[in-house]
Write a protein that holds these residues in place. Sequence first.
Motif, PDB file in Angstrom:
ATOM      1  N   ARG A  88     -22.568   4.684  -6.154  1.00 49.12           N
ATOM      2  CA  ARG A  88     -21.856   4.051  -5.047  1.00 49.12           C
ATOM      3  C   ARG A  88     -20.373   4.425  -5.102  1.00 49.12           C
ATOM      4  NH1 ARG A  88     -22.451  -0.557  -1.961  1.00 49.12           N
ATOM      5  NH2 ARG A  88     -20.465  -1.509  -1.417  1.00 49.12           N
ATOM      6  N   GLU A  89     -19.872   4.860  -3.988  1.00 45.86           N
ATOM      7  CA  GLU A  89     -18.453   5.172  -3.881  1.00 45.86           C
ATOM      8  C   GLU A  89     -17.643   3.881  -4.029  1.00 45.86           C
ATOM      9  OE1 GLU A  89     -15.485   7.023  -0.456  1.00 45.86           O
ATOM     10  OE2 GLU A  89     -17.509   6.390   0.094  1.00 45.86           O
ATOM     11  N   PRO A  90     -16.579   3.880  -4.821  1.00 50.34           N
ATOM     12  CA  PRO A  90     -15.738   2.675  -4.904  1.00 50.34           C
ATOM     13  C   PRO A  90     -14.963   2.472  -3.593  1.00 50.34           C
ATOM     14  CG  PRO A  90     -14.817   4.441  -6.249  1.00 50.34           C
ATOM     15  CD  PRO A  90     -16.123   4.942  -5.705  1.00 50.34           C
ATOM     16  N   ALA A  91     -14.682   1.232  -3.284  1.00 50.35           N
ATOM     17  CA  ALA A  91     -13.895   0.920  -2.082  1.00 50.35           C
ATOM     18  C   ALA A  91     -12.488   1.492  -2.251  1.00 50.35           C
ATOM     19  CB  ALA A  91     -13.823  -0.577  -1.877  1.00 50.35           C
ATOM     20  N   PRO A  92     -11.923   2.053  -1.185  1.00 50.91           N
ATOM     21  CA  PRO A  92     -10.558   2.605  -1.286  1.00 50.91           C
ATOM     22  C   PRO A  92      -9.522   1.488  -1.390  1.00 50.91           C
ATOM     23  CG  PRO A  92     -11.332   2.709   0.969  1.00 50.91           C
ATOM     24  CD  PRO A  92     -12.486   2.214   0.147  1.00 50.91           C
ATOM     25  N   LYS A  93      -8.349   1.825  -1.873  1.00 50.25           N
ATOM     26  CA  LYS A  93      -7.269   0.843  -1.980  1.00 50.25           C
ATOM     27  C   LYS A  93      -6.665   0.519  -0.608  1.00 50.25           C
ATOM     28  CE  LYS A  93      -5.896   2.249  -6.633  1.00 50.25           C
ATOM     29  NZ  LYS A  93      -6.648   1.425  -7.450  1.00 50.25           N
ATOM     30  N   GLN A  94      -6.773   1.475   0.324  1.00 54.76           N
ATOM     31  CA  GLN A  94      -6.245   1.289   1.675  1.00 54.76           C
ATOM     32  C   GLN A  94      -7.296   1.703   2.685  1.00 54.76           C
ATOM     33  OE1 GLN A  94      -2.624   3.387   2.306  1.00 54.76           O
ATOM     34  NE2 GLN A  94      -1.604   2.522   0.532  1.00 54.76           N
ATOM     35  N   ALA A  95      -7.164   1.175   3.890  1.00 55.03           N
ATOM     36  CA  ALA A  95      -8.067   1.535   4.979  1.00 55.03           C
ATOM     37  C   ALA A  95      -7.924   3.021   5.315  1.00 55.03           C
ATOM     38  CB  ALA A  95      -7.759   0.700   6.209  1.00 55.03           C
ATOM     39  N   ASP A  96      -9.020   3.616   5.759  1.00 57.03           N
ATOM     40  CA  ASP A  96      -8.977   5.015   6.186  1.00 57.03           C
ATOM     41  C   ASP A  96      -8.264   5.173   7.523  1.00 57.03           C
ATOM     42  OD1 ASP A  96     -10.422   5.891   3.957  1.00 57.03           O
ATOM     43  OD2 ASP A  96     -12.348   5.733   5.002  1.00 57.03           O
ATOM     44  N   THR A  97      -8.425   4.194   8.413  1.00 61.83           N
ATOM     45  CA  THR A  97      -7.824   4.283   9.736  1.00 61.83           C
ATOM     46  C   THR A  97      -7.590   2.885  10.291  1.00 61.83           C
ATOM     47  OG1 THR A  97      -8.002   5.377  11.892  1.00 61.83           O
ATOM     48  CG2 THR A  97     -10.011   4.403  11.009  1.00 61.83           C
ATOM     49  N   ARG A  98      -6.739   2.824  11.305  1.00 61.70           N
ATOM     50  CA  ARG A  98      -6.391   1.559  11.950  1.00 61.70           C
ATOM     51  C   ARG A  98      -6.489   1.722  13.457  1.00 61.70           C
ATOM     52  NH1 ARG A  98      -3.043  -1.495   8.306  1.00 61.70           N
ATOM     53  NH2 ARG A  98      -2.698  -0.270   6.428  1.00 61.70           N
ATOM     54  N   ALA A  99      -6.714   0.608  14.133  1.00 63.35           N
ATOM     55  CA  ALA A  99      -6.759   0.622  15.607  1.00 63.35           C
ATOM     56  C   ALA A  99      -6.321  -0.753  16.102  1.00 63.35           C
ATOM     57  CB  ALA A  99      -8.159   0.931  16.108  1.00 63.35           C
ATOM     58  N   MET A 100      -5.804  -0.769  17.325  1.00 65.71           N
ATOM     59  CA  MET A 100      -5.419  -2.020  17.963  1.00 65.71           C
ATOM     60  C   MET A 100      -5.879  -1.990  19.407  1.00 65.71           C
ATOM     61  SD  MET A 100      -1.673  -3.630  18.504  1.00 65.71           S
ATOM     62  CE  MET A 100      -1.419  -4.273  20.127  1.00 65.71           C
TER      63      MET A 100
END
Length: 103
Positions: A88-100
């Motif tokens: 299992r890939e570990p969760a990243p420390k930051q989001a890959d992308t953002r949207a509003m």
Amino acid sequence: DRRAPTSRVKRLAARTAKREITVRWTAADPAPAGVRASGIARYELWRATDSGRFKRLYTTTRTSRRVTLRRGGRYRFYSVAIDHAGNREPAPKQADTRAMRKR
């Protein structure tokens, strides 16, 4: 195969007026020389809304999903890949992308 796969959500438009968007991601299951990669079994798509915590939105074998956005909401996304060997890939420390979504 003991290496975890990798994945990444593709960049989204920073602002959108759309009620629904398609979130897409890519993945790879690298293996060292002489070892056959087991391949990706499934993905998890995680989302945080506004300043909230990340929650798993979907578990799927596909590499895209339609996601509904509420007006004025701020969203962050990341993906996690799991291979057929159970790595299992570990969760990243930051989001890959953002949207509003615009009001």
